[in-house]
Scaffold this motif. Structure first.
Motif, PDB file in Angstrom:
ATOM      1  N   VAL A  25       0.447  -1.034  -0.025  1.00  0.00           N
ATOM      2  CA  VAL A  25       0.216   0.114   0.025  1.00  0.00           C
ATOM      3  C   VAL A  25       1.220   1.352  -0.223  1.00  0.00           C
ATOM      4  O   VAL A  25       0.762   2.484  -0.491  1.00  0.00           O
ATOM      5  CB  VAL A  25      -0.639   0.032   1.109  1.00  0.00           C
ATOM      6  N   ALA A  26       1.937   1.149   0.955  1.00  0.00           N
ATOM      7  CA  ALA A  26       2.430   2.245   0.813  1.00  0.00           C
ATOM      8  C   ALA A  26       3.776   2.765  -0.854  1.00  0.00           C
ATOM      9  O   ALA A  26       3.357   4.340  -1.108  1.00  0.00           O
ATOM     10  CB  ALA A  26       3.712   2.148   1.518  1.00  0.00           C
ATOM     11  N   HIS A  27       4.462   1.695  -1.114  1.00  0.00           N
ATOM     12  CA  HIS A  27       4.938   1.906  -2.248  1.00  0.00           C
ATOM     13  C   HIS A  27       3.954   2.209  -3.735  1.00  0.00           C
ATOM     14  O   HIS A  27       4.371   2.692  -4.494  1.00  0.00           O
ATOM     15  CB  HIS A  27       5.614   0.311  -3.316  1.00  0.00           C
ATOM     16  N   THR A  33       1.095   9.150  -6.103  1.00  0.00           N
ATOM     17  CA  THR A  33       1.356  10.695  -5.314  1.00  0.00           C
ATOM     18  C   THR A  33       2.151  12.162  -5.639  1.00  0.00           C
ATOM     19  O   THR A  33       2.169  12.952  -5.253  1.00  0.00           O
ATOM     20  CB  THR A  33       0.577  10.729  -3.800  1.00  0.00           C
ATOM     21  N   ILE A  34       3.424  10.665  -5.691  1.00  0.00           N
ATOM     22  CA  ILE A  34       4.545  11.409  -5.156  1.00  0.00           C
ATOM     23  C   ILE A  34       5.462  11.262  -6.808  1.00  0.00           C
ATOM     24  O   ILE A  34       5.792  12.308  -7.423  1.00  0.00           O
ATOM     25  CB  ILE A  34       5.950  11.008  -4.442  1.00  0.00           C
ATOM     26  N   THR A  35       5.697   9.906  -7.290  1.00  0.00           N
ATOM     27  CA  THR A  35       6.160   9.422  -7.998  1.00  0.00           C
ATOM     28  C   THR A  35       5.589  10.261  -9.435  1.00  0.00           C
ATOM     29  O   THR A  35       5.941  10.805 -10.209  1.00  0.00           O
ATOM     30  CB  THR A  35       6.936   8.131  -8.800  1.00  0.00           C
ATOM     31  N   GLY A  36       4.526   9.822  -9.699  1.00  0.00           N
ATOM     32  CA  GLY A  36       3.384   9.957 -10.649  1.00  0.00           C
ATOM     33  C   GLY A  36       3.834   9.159 -11.745  1.00  0.00           C
ATOM     34  O   GLY A  36       4.436   8.465 -12.210  1.00  0.00           O
ATOM     35  N   LEU A  37       2.328   9.355 -12.470  1.00  0.00           N
ATOM     36  CA  LEU A  37       1.797   7.830 -13.202  1.00  0.00           C
ATOM     37  C   LEU A  37       3.048   8.783 -14.823  1.00  0.00           C
ATOM     38  O   LEU A  37       3.387   7.636 -15.450  1.00  0.00           O
ATOM     39  CB  LEU A  37       0.671   8.572 -13.898  1.00  0.00           C
ATOM     40  N   GLU A  38       3.268   9.739 -15.238  1.00  0.00           N
ATOM     41  CA  GLU A  38       3.725  10.004 -16.136  1.00  0.00           C
ATOM     42  C   GLU A  38       5.245   9.844 -16.182  1.00  0.00           C
ATOM     43  O   GLU A  38       5.977   8.726 -17.072  1.00  0.00           O
ATOM     44  CB  GLU A  38       3.793  11.502 -16.646  1.00  0.00           C
ATOM     45  N   GLN A  40       6.627   7.250 -14.280  1.00  0.00           N
ATOM     46  CA  GLN A  40       6.953   5.893 -14.589  1.00  0.00           C
ATOM     47  C   GLN A  40       6.374   5.053 -15.589  1.00  0.00           C
ATOM     48  O   GLN A  40       7.577   4.559 -16.312  1.00  0.00           O
ATOM     49  CB  GLN A  40       5.714   5.038 -13.417  1.00  0.00           C
ATOM     50  N   ALA A  41       5.128   5.725 -16.856  1.00  0.00           N
ATOM     51  CA  ALA A  41       5.285   5.338 -17.427  1.00  0.00           C
ATOM     52  C   ALA A  41       6.535   5.811 -18.357  1.00  0.00           C
ATOM     53  O   ALA A  41       6.825   5.034 -19.498  1.00  0.00           O
ATOM     54  CB  ALA A  41       3.741   6.281 -18.508  1.00  0.00           C
ATOM     55  N   ASN A  42       7.222   6.789 -18.303  1.00  0.00           N
ATOM     56  CA  ASN A  42       8.579   6.625 -19.095  1.00  0.00           C
ATOM     57  C   ASN A  42       9.333   5.642 -18.964  1.00  0.00           C
ATOM     58  O   ASN A  42       9.719   5.165 -19.862  1.00  0.00           O
ATOM     59  CB  ASN A  42       8.888   8.405 -19.137  1.00  0.00           C
ATOM     60  N   ILE A  43       9.411   5.471 -18.251  1.00  0.00           N
ATOM     61  CA  ILE A  43      10.303   4.053 -17.455  1.00  0.00           C
ATOM     62  C   ILE A  43      10.357   3.135 -18.403  1.00  0.00           C
ATOM     63  O   ILE A  43      10.846   1.895 -18.975  1.00  0.00           O
ATOM     64  CB  ILE A  43      10.793   3.851 -16.331  1.00  0.00           C
ATOM     65  N   LEU A  44       9.234   2.843 -18.363  1.00  0.00           N
ATOM     66  CA  LEU A  44       8.427   1.731 -19.039  1.00  0.00           C
ATOM     67  C   LEU A  44       8.368   1.455 -20.098  1.00  0.00           C
ATOM     68  O   LEU A  44       8.556   0.260 -21.240  1.00  0.00           O
ATOM     69  CB  LEU A  44       7.092   1.051 -18.999  1.00  0.00           C
ATOM     70  N   GLU A  45       8.307   2.479 -20.942  1.00  0.00           N
ATOM     71  CA  GLU A  45       8.678   3.307 -22.708  1.00  0.00           C
ATOM     72  C   GLU A  45      10.238   3.200 -22.923  1.00  0.00           C
ATOM     73  O   GLU A  45      10.252   2.872 -23.528  1.00  0.00           O
ATOM     74  CB  GLU A  45       7.994   4.415 -22.716  1.00  0.00           C
ATOM     75  N   GLY A  46      11.083   2.992 -22.151  1.00  0.00           N
ATOM     76  CA  GLY A  46      11.837   3.501 -22.038  1.00  0.00           C
ATOM     77  C   GLY A  46      12.817   1.798 -22.274  1.00  0.00           C
ATOM     78  O   GLY A  46      13.768   2.069 -22.727  1.00  0.00           O
ATOM     79  N   VAL A  47      12.356   0.636 -20.903  1.00  0.00           N
ATOM     80  CA  VAL A  47      12.531  -0.312 -21.853  1.00  0.00           C
ATOM     81  C   VAL A  47      11.647  -1.032 -22.952  1.00  0.00           C
ATOM     82  O   VAL A  47      11.986  -2.474 -23.527  1.00  0.00           O
ATOM     83  CB  VAL A  47      12.775  -1.265 -20.566  1.00  0.00           C
ATOM     84  N   GLY A  48      10.756  -0.461 -23.533  1.00  0.00           N
ATOM     85  CA  GLY A  48      10.407  -0.784 -24.554  1.00  0.00           C
ATOM     86  C   GLY A  48       8.769  -2.005 -24.751  1.00  0.00           C
ATOM     87  O   GLY A  48       8.623  -2.277 -25.909  1.00  0.00           O
ATOM     88  N   LEU A  49       8.350  -1.294 -23.121  1.00  0.00           N
ATOM     89  CA  LEU A  49       7.394  -2.260 -22.891  1.00  0.00           C
ATOM     90  C   LEU A  49       5.574  -1.638 -23.777  1.00  0.00           C
ATOM     91  O   LEU A  49       5.928   0.108 -22.928  1.00  0.00           O
ATOM     92  CB  LEU A  49       6.996  -2.227 -21.398  1.00  0.00           C
ATOM     93  N   PRO A  50       4.651  -2.359 -24.554  1.00  0.00           N
ATOM     94  CA  PRO A  50       3.730  -1.423 -24.400  1.00  0.00           C
ATOM     95  C   PRO A  50       2.730  -1.155 -23.846  1.00  0.00           C
ATOM     96  O   PRO A  50       2.918  -1.454 -22.912  1.00  0.00           O
ATOM     97  CB  PRO A  50       3.412  -2.352 -25.928  1.00  0.00           C
ATOM     98  N   GLY A  54      -1.217   2.219 -18.599  1.00  0.00           N
ATOM     99  CA  GLY A  54      -2.212   0.793 -18.602  1.00  0.00           C
ATOM    100  C   GLY A  54      -1.216   0.605 -17.672  1.00  0.00           C
ATOM    101  O   GLY A  54      -2.165  -0.349 -16.138  1.00  0.00           O
ATOM    102  N   LEU A  55      -0.109   0.128 -17.293  1.00  0.00           N
ATOM    103  CA  LEU A  55       0.652  -0.630 -16.944  1.00  0.00           C
ATOM    104  C   LEU A  55       1.283  -0.994 -15.724  1.00  0.00           C
ATOM    105  O   LEU A  55       1.077  -1.041 -14.442  1.00  0.00           O
ATOM    106  CB  LEU A  55       1.905  -1.272 -16.784  1.00  0.00           C
ATOM    107  N   VAL A  56       1.444   1.123 -15.131  1.00  0.00           N
ATOM    108  CA  VAL A  56       1.621   2.187 -14.527  1.00  0.00           C
ATOM    109  C   VAL A  56       0.226   1.876 -13.866  1.00  0.00           C
ATOM    110  O   VAL A  56       0.492   1.806 -12.493  1.00  0.00           O
ATOM    111  CB  VAL A  56       1.916   3.309 -15.099  1.00  0.00           C
ATOM    112  N   ILE A  57      -0.975   1.747 -14.288  1.00  0.00           N
ATOM    113  CA  ILE A  57      -1.447   2.056 -13.085  1.00  0.00           C
ATOM    114  C   ILE A  57      -3.108   0.762 -12.501  1.00  0.00           C
ATOM    115  O   ILE A  57      -3.089   0.875 -11.555  1.00  0.00           O
ATOM    116  CB  ILE A  57      -2.986   2.645 -14.675  1.00  0.00           C
ATOM    117  N   ALA A  58      -2.409  -0.182 -13.656  1.00  0.00           N
ATOM    118  CA  ALA A  58      -2.411  -1.339 -13.279  1.00  0.00           C
ATOM    119  C   ALA A  58      -1.390  -2.017 -11.946  1.00  0.00           C
ATOM    120  O   ALA A  58      -2.622  -2.786 -10.858  1.00  0.00           O
ATOM    121  CB  ALA A  58      -1.946  -2.473 -14.644  1.00  0.00           C
ATOM    122  N   THR A  59      -0.553  -1.503 -11.860  1.00  0.00           N
ATOM    123  CA  THR A  59       0.105  -1.323 -10.869  1.00  0.00           C
ATOM    124  C   THR A  59       0.181  -1.382  -9.718  1.00  0.00           C
ATOM    125  O   THR A  59      -0.070  -1.515  -8.680  1.00  0.00           O
ATOM    126  CB  THR A  59       2.000  -1.287 -11.415  1.00  0.00           C
TER     127      THR A  59
END
Length: 198
Positions: A25-27, A33-38, A40-50, A54-59
């Motif tokens: 819950v803490a993570h 609220t702190i790291t932000g969706l954008e 984290q999405a950039n990190i996943l796009e950087g490794v080539g995940l489609p 959506g993956l960030v929201i699901a996580t």
């Protein structure tokens, strides 16, 4: 001894569930609220995940909802499976080349979460969780957290009924034998009859 070890296992699962659930819950809250969706999405796009967003929201949803369910011991094996899938995916996609240690960006934290997920998948929530109310094994006759070891309970035999008393024969008056001498009562009765004659 078996009952004692089972209680220790239930308490260990309870503590592990609460700590892991609060951590998830803490993570999830920190990501949202702190790291932000954008970011984290950039990190996943950087490794080539489609579908990175959506993956960030699901996580985040899994960590918030799954962590809360884990604290109460609800859907524990399913949450454990989700933890395994999530953290193995994180290790393979973003952490494998970063080394082992967490402070260097490695995958030790994710490996620990995956191991805890495997424990929850295999053992469930224990008797101190809500799953136990719905997924109790058929051979588990006790709903108590601390139960008496069955080996300590002596088998109770059925009480043996007391034998019925034998009927006692009723005393029967028999007439005196012909050659038996007259008793005192007979002599008194005969003397009374002689006196009463006119």
């Amino acid at each position: 001894m078996e009952a004692f070890l089972r209680v220790v296992r239930d308490l260990a699962l309870l503590v592990a569930r609460i700590i892991t659930g609060v951590t998830l819950v803490a993570h999830g809250w920190h990501r949202w609220t702190i790291t932000g969706l954008e970011e984290q999405a950039n990190i996943l796009e950087g490794v080539g995940l489609p579908s990175a967003e959506g993956l960030v929201i699901a996580t985040i949803a899994f960590e918030l909802i799954g962590g809360a369910l884990l604290v109460f011991g609800l859907a524990t094996p399913l949450i454990g499976l989700g933890m395994i899938v999530q953290n193995v995916a994180v290790i393979l996609t973003t952490r494998a080349d970063q080394g082992f240690f967490q402070h260097e960006g490695g995958w030790e934290y994710n490996a620990i979460l995956a191991g805890l997920g495997l424990i929850f998948l295999a053992f469930g929530c224990g008797r101190a969780g809500l799953d136990h109310l719905f997924l109790r094994p058929k051979d588990d006759k006790s709903g108590q957290l601390i139960a008496t070891d069955p080996r300590d309970r002596a088998p109770r035999s059925a009480p043996v009924p007391a034998p019925a008393p034998e009927p006692q024969p009723r005393p029967t008056a028999y007439p005196p034998a012909p050659d038996a001498p007259p008793s005192d009562a007979t002599k008194v009765d005969e003397a009374t009859q002689v006196i009463d004659r006119p």
